[in-house]
Design an enzyme around this catalytic site. Structure first.
Site, PDB file in Angstrom:
ATOM      1  N   HIS A  46      -9.488   5.424  -0.545  1.00  0.00           N
ATOM      2  CA  HIS A  46      -8.546   5.368   0.581  1.00  0.00           C
ATOM      3  C   HIS A  46      -9.189   6.115   1.745  1.00  0.00           C
ATOM      4  O   HIS A  46     -10.187   6.799   1.569  1.00  0.00           O
ATOM      5  CB  HIS A  46      -7.221   6.037   0.180  1.00  0.00           C
ATOM      6  CG  HIS A  46      -6.341   5.132  -0.616  1.00  0.00           C
ATOM      7  ND1 HIS A  46      -5.196   4.574  -0.113  1.00  0.00           N
ATOM      8  CD2 HIS A  46      -6.464   4.662  -1.875  1.00  0.00           C
ATOM      9  CE1 HIS A  46      -4.648   3.801  -1.036  1.00  0.00           C
ATOM     10  NE2 HIS A  46      -5.389   3.832  -2.120  1.00  0.00           N
ATOM     11  N   GLY A  47      -8.604   5.991   2.937  1.00  0.00           N
ATOM     12  CA  GLY A  47      -9.161   6.701   4.085  1.00  0.00           C
ATOM     13  C   GLY A  47     -10.570   6.247   4.407  1.00  0.00           C
ATOM     14  O   GLY A  47     -11.452   7.050   4.711  1.00  0.00           O
ATOM     15  N   HIS A  63      -6.886  10.071   5.134  1.00  0.00           N
ATOM     16  CA  HIS A  63      -6.454   8.984   6.001  1.00  0.00           C
ATOM     17  C   HIS A  63      -6.643   9.390   7.461  1.00  0.00           C
ATOM     18  O   HIS A  63      -6.547  10.568   7.800  1.00  0.00           O
ATOM     19  CB  HIS A  63      -4.972   8.674   5.761  1.00  0.00           C
ATOM     20  CG  HIS A  63      -4.712   8.032   4.431  1.00  0.00           C
ATOM     21  ND1 HIS A  63      -3.964   8.627   3.451  1.00  0.00           N
ATOM     22  CD2 HIS A  63      -5.099   6.829   3.933  1.00  0.00           C
ATOM     23  CE1 HIS A  63      -3.894   7.817   2.402  1.00  0.00           C
ATOM     24  NE2 HIS A  63      -4.582   6.728   2.664  1.00  0.00           N
ATOM     25  N   GLY A  64      -6.894   8.440   8.316  1.00  0.00           N
ATOM     26  CA  GLY A  64      -7.025   8.718   9.749  1.00  0.00           C
ATOM     27  C   GLY A  64      -8.437   9.153  10.091  1.00  0.00           C
ATOM     28  O   GLY A  64      -9.373   8.943   9.319  1.00  0.00           O
ATOM     29  N   SER A  88     -11.728   4.522   6.965  1.00  0.00           N
ATOM     30  CA  SER A  88     -12.149   4.489   8.382  1.00  0.00           C
ATOM     31  C   SER A  88     -12.975   5.726   8.706  1.00  0.00           C
ATOM     32  O   SER A  88     -12.838   6.765   8.048  1.00  0.00           O
ATOM     33  CB  SER A  88     -10.914   4.488   9.297  1.00  0.00           C
ATOM     34  OG  SER A  88     -10.185   3.310   9.137  1.00  0.00           O
ATOM     35  N   ASN A 118     -10.496   1.021   1.516  1.00  0.00           N
ATOM     36  CA  ASN A 118      -9.285   0.789   2.330  1.00  0.00           C
ATOM     37  C   ASN A 118      -9.528   1.157   3.790  1.00  0.00           C
ATOM     38  O   ASN A 118      -9.964   2.275   4.083  1.00  0.00           O
ATOM     39  CB  ASN A 118      -8.149   1.678   1.832  1.00  0.00           C
ATOM     40  CG  ASN A 118      -7.538   1.180   0.554  1.00  0.00           C
ATOM     41  OD1 ASN A 118      -8.083   0.317  -0.106  1.00  0.00           O
ATOM     42  ND2 ASN A 118      -6.396   1.736   0.206  1.00  0.00           N
ATOM     43  N   ASP A 169       0.841  -1.189   0.000  1.00  0.00           N
ATOM     44  CA  ASP A 169       0.000   0.000   0.000  1.00  0.00           C
ATOM     45  C   ASP A 169       0.886   1.253   0.000  1.00  0.00           C
ATOM     46  O   ASP A 169       1.874   1.313   0.754  1.00  0.00           O
ATOM     47  CB  ASP A 169      -0.881  -0.045   1.275  1.00  0.00           C
ATOM     48  CG  ASP A 169      -1.977   0.991   1.266  1.00  0.00           C
ATOM     49  OD1 ASP A 169      -2.466   1.338   0.181  1.00  0.00           O
ATOM     50  OD2 ASP A 169      -2.348   1.447   2.367  1.00  0.00           O
ATOM     51  N   HIS A 170       0.563   2.213  -0.836  1.00  0.00           N
ATOM     52  CA  HIS A 170       1.303   3.483  -0.915  1.00  0.00           C
ATOM     53  C   HIS A 170       2.806   3.296  -1.092  1.00  0.00           C
ATOM     54  O   HIS A 170       3.601   3.831  -0.319  1.00  0.00           O
ATOM     55  CB  HIS A 170       1.042   4.356   0.318  1.00  0.00           C
ATOM     56  CG  HIS A 170      -0.349   4.883   0.369  1.00  0.00           C
ATOM     57  ND1 HIS A 170      -0.806   5.866  -0.479  1.00  0.00           N
ATOM     58  CD2 HIS A 170      -1.397   4.534   1.140  1.00  0.00           C
ATOM     59  CE1 HIS A 170      -2.086   6.102  -0.230  1.00  0.00           C
ATOM     60  NE2 HIS A 170      -2.476   5.300   0.747  1.00  0.00           N
TER      61      HIS A 170
END
Ligand code: 13P
Length: 278
Positions: free
Chosen positions: A204-205, A175-176, A207, A226, A80-81
């Site tokens: 992505h991100g 993200h986060g 959560s 993700n 990833d990344h």
């Protein structure tokens, strides 16, 4: 069974996105595999480039590949990344799919480097994810970077010029944890997905995004979600609880299966949401 990143999208459609979970050690691997097997759904294990450099391609990457091969459901394993070309080539040589993240590079350079990596992956029968646009926070949640929403033109040009198998876009996702409620540009997902037709698109991100927004994003065209932070938090809270009992447990087997279970529980909840089962 181990399958490639590209192959796993045969299980995705306008109702179902594939859960992609960042793993960091054996407890994350066991937690994610157990969630996928319980749900009887395929999923992806992702290893962040820095984490894989720490854990080792053969050791941590090898463990994830072995767990995927042994699993009763189809699973893919990917970096990833990634941005270190030499390292990513070693991962591909070892049989791990990759994301090449050139989103910080000038557009033309992102295209040429991603294209080169796509050719390298395809020559080995493997797959590659590319990214265009820029998310607000780096994936370890520390560095703040300028957010750039992906345009439809960029997405089309980038996809057609690189030969990627999967495309990550920036549509308000970070993200986060989100500051306040996540504001996802669902219309832009739809526009990009309509323009690209068969290209799996990645959020992505993933959560800390509310249920309704997750489902709207999938309906609009997201095919891979993700998740890292939600699992890391579950792991950390459980470990904290265990370590703050009256008597601190020192036997690893008093700790490891318990935190693996905490990871599994959250991964299972997410897989159900992504599969429209909750
Ligand atoms: P979160 O940490 O926000 O879940 O993001 C995960 C991710 O996108 C990894 O690439």
């Amino acid at each position: 069974m181990l399958i490639t990143l590209k192959e796993i999208f045969k299980y995705a459609n306008k109702d179902i996105a594939i859960g992609a979970f960042n793993i960091h050690n054996l407890e994350f691997i066991k937690g994610v595999v157990s969630a996928a097997e319980t749900a009887n759904r395929p999923c992806i294990m992702m290893i962040n480039e820095a984490v894989l450099k720490y854990g080792g391609i053969e050791v941590l990457g090898g463990a994830a590949l072995a767990a995927a091969r042994k699993s009763s459901v189809d699973m893919a394993v990917m970096v990833d990344h990634g941005s270190d070309i030499d390292f990513l080539k070693k991962c591909l040589d070892f049989g791990i799919d990759v994301m090449f993240d050139g989103s910080h590079l000038p557009f033309e350079e992102n295209i040429s480097t991603t294209k080169m990596m796509a050719e390298y992956a395809h020559e080995r029968g493997l797959s590659i994810e590319g990214e265009i646009g820029q998310l607000g926070l780096s994936e370890d949640g520390d560095e703040e970077s300028e957010q750039k929403i992906t345009t439809v033109n960029e997405a089309v040009t980038f996809t057609n010029s690189t030969g990627i198998d999967v495309l990550a876009i920036s549509v308000g996702n970070v993200h986060g944890f989100y500051k306040g409620e996540a504001k996802i540009n669902v219309l832009r997902i739809k526009e990009i997905s309509n323009a690209l037709k068969h290209m799996p698109i990645v959020m992505h991100g993933g959560s800390d995004i509310p249920y309704t927004t997750i489902r709207e994003s999938i309906e609009a065209g997201i095919r891979k979600f993700n998740i890292a932070t939600d699992l890391k938090q579950a792991y950390a809270i459980k470990m904290y609880e265990l370590m703050h009992q009256k008597e601190m447990p020192i036997q690893p087997l008093q700790l490891f299966p318990v935190v693996a279970e905490a990871v599994s529980k959250v991964a299972l909840e997410k897989i159900k949401i992504f599969s429209s089962e909750s």
